[in-house]
Design an enzyme around this catalytic site. Structure first.
Site, PDB file in Angstrom:
ATOM      1  N   GLY A 141       0.815  -1.219   0.000  1.00 36.91           N
ATOM      2  CA  GLY A 141       0.000   0.000   0.000  1.00 36.91           C
ATOM      3  C   GLY A 141       0.836   1.251   0.000  1.00 36.91           C
ATOM      4  O   GLY A 141       1.972   1.255   0.478  1.00 36.91           O
ATOM      5  N   PRO A 143       2.062   5.089   1.031  1.00 36.48           N
ATOM      6  CA  PRO A 143       2.234   5.650   2.372  1.00 36.48           C
ATOM      7  C   PRO A 143       0.927   6.286   2.864  1.00 36.48           C
ATOM      8  O   PRO A 143       0.097   6.711   2.061  1.00 36.48           O
ATOM      9  CB  PRO A 143       3.317   6.719   2.173  1.00 36.48           C
ATOM     10  CG  PRO A 143       4.028   6.335   0.920  1.00 36.48           C
ATOM     11  CD  PRO A 143       3.016   5.663   0.055  1.00 36.48           C
ATOM     12  N   ARG A 145      -1.637   4.998   4.263  1.00 39.95           N
ATOM     13  CA  ARG A 145      -2.888   4.243   4.040  1.00 39.95           C
ATOM     14  C   ARG A 145      -3.267   3.432   5.280  1.00 39.95           C
ATOM     15  O   ARG A 145      -4.032   2.463   5.211  1.00 39.95           O
ATOM     16  CB  ARG A 145      -2.733   3.313   2.833  1.00 39.95           C
ATOM     17  CG  ARG A 145      -3.248   3.869   1.517  1.00 39.95           C
ATOM     18  CD  ARG A 145      -2.711   5.198   1.186  1.00 39.95           C
ATOM     19  NE  ARG A 145      -3.308   5.768  -0.028  1.00 39.95           N
ATOM     20  CZ  ARG A 145      -2.928   6.904  -0.573  1.00 39.95           C
ATOM     21  NH1 ARG A 145      -1.977   7.622   0.003  1.00 39.95           N
ATOM     22  NH2 ARG A 145      -3.511   7.360  -1.653  1.00 39.95           N
ATOM     23  N   GLY A 146      -2.694   3.773   6.412  1.00 45.74           N
ATOM     24  CA  GLY A 146      -3.075   3.108   7.666  1.00 45.74           C
ATOM     25  C   GLY A 146      -2.435   1.743   7.856  1.00 45.74           C
ATOM     26  O   GLY A 146      -2.895   0.957   8.683  1.00 45.74           O
ATOM     27  N   LYS A 147      -1.368   1.452   7.097  1.00 50.53           N
ATOM     28  CA  LYS A 147      -0.767   0.103   7.204  1.00 50.53           C
ATOM     29  C   LYS A 147      -0.262  -0.173   8.628  1.00 50.53           C
ATOM     30  O   LYS A 147      -0.516  -1.223   9.186  1.00 50.53           O
ATOM     31  CB  LYS A 147       0.396  -0.063   6.214  1.00 50.53           C
ATOM     32  CG  LYS A 147      -0.028  -0.055   4.761  1.00 50.53           C
ATOM     33  CD  LYS A 147       1.103  -0.461   3.842  1.00 50.53           C
ATOM     34  CE  LYS A 147       2.262   0.506   3.856  1.00 50.53           C
ATOM     35  NZ  LYS A 147       1.919   1.904   3.472  1.00 50.53           N
ATOM     36  N   ARG A 289       6.397  12.581  -1.981  1.00 47.58           N
ATOM     37  CA  ARG A 289       6.850  11.187  -1.792  1.00 47.58           C
ATOM     38  C   ARG A 289       5.727  10.216  -2.203  1.00 47.58           C
ATOM     39  O   ARG A 289       5.950   9.243  -2.917  1.00 47.58           O
ATOM     40  CB  ARG A 289       7.200  10.955  -0.315  1.00 47.58           C
ATOM     41  CG  ARG A 289       7.677   9.535  -0.078  1.00 47.58           C
ATOM     42  CD  ARG A 289       7.628   9.100   1.384  1.00 47.58           C
ATOM     43  NE  ARG A 289       8.529   9.818   2.256  1.00 47.58           N
ATOM     44  CZ  ARG A 289       8.776   9.441   3.524  1.00 47.58           C
ATOM     45  NH1 ARG A 289       8.195   8.375   4.030  1.00 47.58           N
ATOM     46  NH2 ARG A 289       9.571  10.140   4.292  1.00 47.58           N
ATOM     47  N   ARG A 352     -15.161  -5.407  37.197  1.00 45.37           N
ATOM     48  CA  ARG A 352     -15.658  -6.640  37.806  1.00 45.37           C
ATOM     49  C   ARG A 352     -17.012  -6.306  38.417  1.00 45.37           C
ATOM     50  O   ARG A 352     -17.326  -5.137  38.693  1.00 45.37           O
ATOM     51  CB  ARG A 352     -14.708  -7.107  38.906  1.00 45.37           C
ATOM     52  CG  ARG A 352     -13.404  -7.633  38.380  1.00 45.37           C
ATOM     53  CD  ARG A 352     -12.434  -7.927  39.511  1.00 45.37           C
ATOM     54  NE  ARG A 352     -12.828  -9.051  40.346  1.00 45.37           N
ATOM     55  CZ  ARG A 352     -12.139  -9.467  41.411  1.00 45.37           C
ATOM     56  NH1 ARG A 352     -11.020  -8.842  41.766  1.00 45.37           N
ATOM     57  NH2 ARG A 352     -12.549 -10.499  42.120  1.00 45.37           N
ATOM     58  N   HIS A 353     -17.823  -7.321  38.661  1.00 46.67           N
ATOM     59  CA  HIS A 353     -19.105  -7.120  39.349  1.00 46.67           C
ATOM     60  C   HIS A 353     -18.850  -6.501  40.719  1.00 46.67           C
ATOM     61  O   HIS A 353     -17.724  -6.550  41.250  1.00 46.67           O
ATOM     62  CB  HIS A 353     -19.788  -8.486  39.523  1.00 46.67           C
ATOM     63  CG  HIS A 353     -18.866  -9.474  40.184  1.00 46.67           C
ATOM     64  ND1 HIS A 353     -18.682  -9.519  41.549  1.00 46.67           N
ATOM     65  CD2 HIS A 353     -18.022 -10.404  39.671  1.00 46.67           C
ATOM     66  CE1 HIS A 353     -17.781 -10.445  41.846  1.00 46.67           C
ATOM     67  NE2 HIS A 353     -17.358 -10.997  40.723  1.00 46.67           N
ATOM     68  N   ASN A 359     -17.209 -13.232  47.769  1.00 40.67           N
ATOM     69  CA  ASN A 359     -15.961 -12.447  47.853  1.00 40.67           C
ATOM     70  C   ASN A 359     -15.636 -12.131  49.315  1.00 40.67           C
ATOM     71  O   ASN A 359     -14.471 -12.132  49.715  1.00 40.67           O
ATOM     72  CB  ASN A 359     -16.071 -11.120  47.086  1.00 40.67           C
ATOM     73  CG  ASN A 359     -16.141 -11.296  45.585  1.00 40.67           C
ATOM     74  OD1 ASN A 359     -16.910 -10.638  44.902  1.00 40.67           O
ATOM     75  ND2 ASN A 359     -15.326 -12.199  45.058  1.00 40.67           N
ATOM     76  N   ARG A 449     -24.187 -12.089  40.339  1.00 39.99           N
ATOM     77  CA  ARG A 449     -23.470 -10.914  40.848  1.00 39.99           C
ATOM     78  C   ARG A 449     -23.177  -9.889  39.749  1.00 39.99           C
ATOM     79  O   ARG A 449     -23.090  -8.687  40.031  1.00 39.99           O
ATOM     80  CB  ARG A 449     -22.180 -11.346  41.558  1.00 39.99           C
ATOM     81  CG  ARG A 449     -21.246 -12.258  40.751  1.00 39.99           C
ATOM     82  CD  ARG A 449     -20.255 -12.926  41.699  1.00 39.99           C
ATOM     83  NE  ARG A 449     -19.187 -13.710  41.069  1.00 39.99           N
ATOM     84  CZ  ARG A 449     -19.297 -14.973  40.669  1.00 39.99           C
ATOM     85  NH1 ARG A 449     -20.477 -15.598  40.754  1.00 39.99           N
ATOM     86  NH2 ARG A 449     -18.262 -15.623  40.169  1.00 39.99           N
ATOM     87  N   GLU A 472     -17.378 -16.206  34.705  1.00 37.44           N
ATOM     88  CA  GLU A 472     -16.044 -16.421  35.284  1.00 37.44           C
ATOM     89  C   GLU A 472     -15.509 -17.801  34.898  1.00 37.44           C
ATOM     90  O   GLU A 472     -16.272 -18.707  34.521  1.00 37.44           O
ATOM     91  CB  GLU A 472     -16.130 -16.272  36.817  1.00 37.44           C
ATOM     92  CG  GLU A 472     -14.827 -16.418  37.583  1.00 37.44           C
ATOM     93  CD  GLU A 472     -13.679 -15.521  37.062  1.00 37.44           C
ATOM     94  OE1 GLU A 472     -13.395 -15.542  35.849  1.00 37.44           O
ATOM     95  OE2 GLU A 472     -13.063 -14.832  37.893  1.00 37.44           O
ATOM     96  N   HIS A 540     -15.877 -10.645  35.367  1.00 35.54           N
ATOM     97  CA  HIS A 540     -15.200 -11.260  36.520  1.00 35.54           C
ATOM     98  C   HIS A 540     -13.691 -11.151  36.346  1.00 35.54           C
ATOM     99  O   HIS A 540     -13.208 -10.806  35.274  1.00 35.54           O
ATOM    100  CB  HIS A 540     -15.619 -12.729  36.617  1.00 35.54           C
ATOM    101  CG  HIS A 540     -17.102 -12.874  36.637  1.00 35.54           C
ATOM    102  ND1 HIS A 540     -17.826 -13.024  37.793  1.00 35.54           N
ATOM    103  CD2 HIS A 540     -18.015 -12.842  35.627  1.00 35.54           C
ATOM    104  CE1 HIS A 540     -19.131 -13.089  37.496  1.00 35.54           C
ATOM    105  NE2 HIS A 540     -19.263 -12.988  36.185  1.00 35.54           N
TER     106      HIS A 540
END
Ligand code: F6P
Length: 597
Positions: A141, A143, A145-147, A289, A352-353, A359, A449, A472, A540
């Site tokens: 591609g 220059p 072009r997001g390569k 370029r 996490r919950h 817990n 949870r 989880e 989780h």
């Protein structure tokens, strides 16, 4: 018989698909070509293109296994033909290790998932020589072009799936080695044979490094350069032909969207080639370029197709994708991933919950509901997310304003043009309102949870989904135990897990490893990349580590030990240069979130 034929067949004239190449791809039949009379012929299994002998469809090798064509009924409407395979090639006949490896290479599907698939090999077959054992992705591609953006994302994804992947950038080597040449547009003049020779050599040197890295144990290597002419691609492919265990995928990035292009051009001004030059001069040099490359640019097309080279073209960063000849599991995974991403600015929250009653007592797994402290977190979370959505809209407007100021100070035109009817301020306000009011998604696991933690989000305002993939890790026989109990009752299991948390799988029905959880959350990552809306994921500890591992590009060594405390929100903002991560901690006695630095 000195030839190894992987497959011999006839295609009936009334076949549903008249194109044998189509059948060839469907059934993974290698190296099929048409002879003068239009019948398919088969090339011997040689890594090089020039066969010494070919055989026609009527030839029969010594030992063949016959498979009734009714297995192929979906493509052959007259099931009178036989497909003949010769599975004994590797074992019964006198083939060299290379021929045997190649026969496997041509017949295998390359299906390999770390931690979930074990390929059976014979002592005579080098394990490294399986199909798809190694993949080289050659970028193509112009220059800007997001390569580099694309390869960074692809590398992150493949590494996350535990295929060791590395990007080899030719521009970086050019800057290191060629500092004595002035690196201006002139250096890229395709009509200057000497400079073109230097650039080709750099590309080949990078290829050598890349091949060495693959031989030292790497899995996927990405050659990041423009590779914008057939001559250059042929040069690279010729060298790779000498490495029969390496498969090649060409990946071209095209961009027709003027707005994306102009933004990419300007980003280059902040990069290593132009950082210290006056902006207007640098922009003009960079555009010249690009024009030099454009003069000689040959997009992927007939040349590659005629040679059955697998390729994928990405147009406007994945908006449109063309894939051709894709064969092999890893290449298929890459294309599927590339089909599913976008550049939308958004927020991805992960938490996490809220604290559960398990817990509090230190029991793992189970399906307990929230503790009083967990309920408080759930309520605070919904308010916090609302505030953060507004904050995000304001931040976007602010960032855009700052960027425009930078262009202005460099003497460049504004990037965001007004539409004539509205002032820049009015446009920014409209954008902020649109971001604030855009759809917001909430995903939770299917455990109590996590679902209870989402209870304060109004379903009229949020798109809420409970998803089993986000549950989880299943600790099977260890579910409901404390870590201390596990170390007493199953000391060996406890120690084995400590040694290799990533691959260790809990014994017993349904027991999982981190790798298993990676595989079940793969579709979540794809969906996360595909959608353009902001979202909150309530899950989780293990799933958090795995999703954050992907989003923060964490190594497989660190990921299973990442610190993901309770009552903490991670906020990810995807940016063109990578993901920005913010971390917020809930302070219960103050009932507010503070940013953790
Ligand atoms: O303790 C909470 C928990 O989510 C358990 O349900 C789970 O087994 C554990 O954390 C996973 O953490 P680790 O992989 O560090 O054991």
């Amino acid at each position: 018989m000195g030839q190894a034929y992987s497959c011999i067949t006839c295609f009936p004239s009334s076949s549903l698909s008249k194109d044998p190449r189509h059948l060839q791809r469907q059934h993974n039949i290698p190296d099929l070509e048409m002879n003068d009379s239009g019948s398919p012929t088969f090339l011997p299994l040689s890594p090089c293109a020039t066969p010494t002998t070919t055989t026609t469809a009527t030839s029969t090798p010594n030992s063949v296994a016959r498979i009734p064509a009714n297995l192929l009924n979906h493509t052959l409407d007259q099931p009178t033909q036989w497909l003949q395979l010769s599975p004994e090639i590797s074992y019964n006949q006198n083939y060299s290790p290379l021929e045997m490896a190649l026969s496997r290479q041509h017949r295998g599907s390359g299906f390999d998932v770390p931690g979930a698939v074990h390929s059976v090999t014979t002592p005579r077959l080098d394990k490294e020589m399986q199909t798809d054992a190694k993949l080289v992705i050659i970028m193509v591609g112009l220059p800007a072009r997001g390569k580099s953006y694309i390869v960074k994302k692809l590398r992150r994804y493949l590494n996350w799936l535990q295929y060791e992947t590395k990007v080899f950038n030719v521009g970086n080597l050019r800057r290191e080695c060629e500092s004595e040449h002035e690196q201006s547009a002139k250096f890229f003049d395709p009509d200057n044979a000497e400079l073109k020779g230097i650039r080709d050599k750099l590309a080949l040197d990078v290829l050598e490094n890349l091949i060495k890295w693959l031989k030292d144990g790497g899995r996927v290597a990405i050659h990041d350069a423009t590779n914008s002419t057939i001559e250059r691609r042929a040069l690279l492919l010729k060298r790779l032909r000498q490495e029969p265990q390496i498969r090649v995928l060409l990946l071209e990035s095209l961009c027709t969207d003027e707005r994306i292009l102009e933004r990419n051009f300007r980003l280059k001004l902040l990069g290593p080639d132009y950082r210290n030059r006056p902006a207007a001069e640098a922009l003009a040099d960079f555009k010249s370029r690009v024009a030099n490359y454009e003069k000689a640019y040959q997009p992927i097309g007939d040349w590659e197709e005629e040679r059955d080279i697998q390729y994928c073209k990405l147009i406007n960063v994945g908006k449109k994708v063309i894939a051709c000849n894709i064969s092999g599991y890893l290449s298929g995974q890459c294309v599927f991933y590339l089909m599913n991403f976008n550049l939308a600015e958004r927020q991805i929250f992960l938490t996490r919950h809220g604290q559960s009653t398990d817990n509090v007592t230190g029991h793992i797994g189970g399906d307990a509901d929230l503790s009083p402290s967990g309920k408080k977190y759930a309520e605070a979370l919904s308010k916090f997310i609302k505030e953060q959505r507004v904050q995000f809209a304001l931040d976007l407007v602010h960032e855009q304003h700052e960027r425009e100021e930078i262009w202005k100070s460099k003497g460049l035109e504004p990037l965001e043009k007004t539409d004539g009817a509205r002032t820049p301020e009015e446009l920014m306000k409209a954008k902020a309102e649109a971001v604030c009011n855009s759809q917001f998604i909430v995903w939770t696991s299917m455990l109590k949870r996590a679902m209870s933690t989402a209870a304060y989000f109004d379903p009229d305002e949020y798109d809420i989904k409970h998803i089993r993939f986000l549950n989880e890790i299943n600790a099977s026989i260890c579910e409901g135990m404390t870590y201390e109990e596990i170390s007493n009752v199953y000391p060996d299991e406890y120690n084995m897990r400590k040694q290799n948390k990533l691959f260790y799988r809990y014994p017993g029905i349904g027991g999982e490893s981190y790798m298993d959880v990676i595989h079940r959350t793969q579709s979540m990552i794809i969906e996360l990349e595909r959608m353009s809306q902001s979202c909150l994921i309530i899950t989780h500890r293990v799933v958090m580590r795995i999703l954050l591992g992907y989003l923060t590009d964490m190594s497989q060594k660190e990921m299973p030990h990442m610190d993901v405390p309770m009552h903490t929100v991670f906020e990810v903002r995807p940016k063109p240069y990578g993901n920005e991560i913010l971390k917020w901690r809930y302070i219960e006695h103050l009932d507010k979130f503070v940013q953790d630095h």
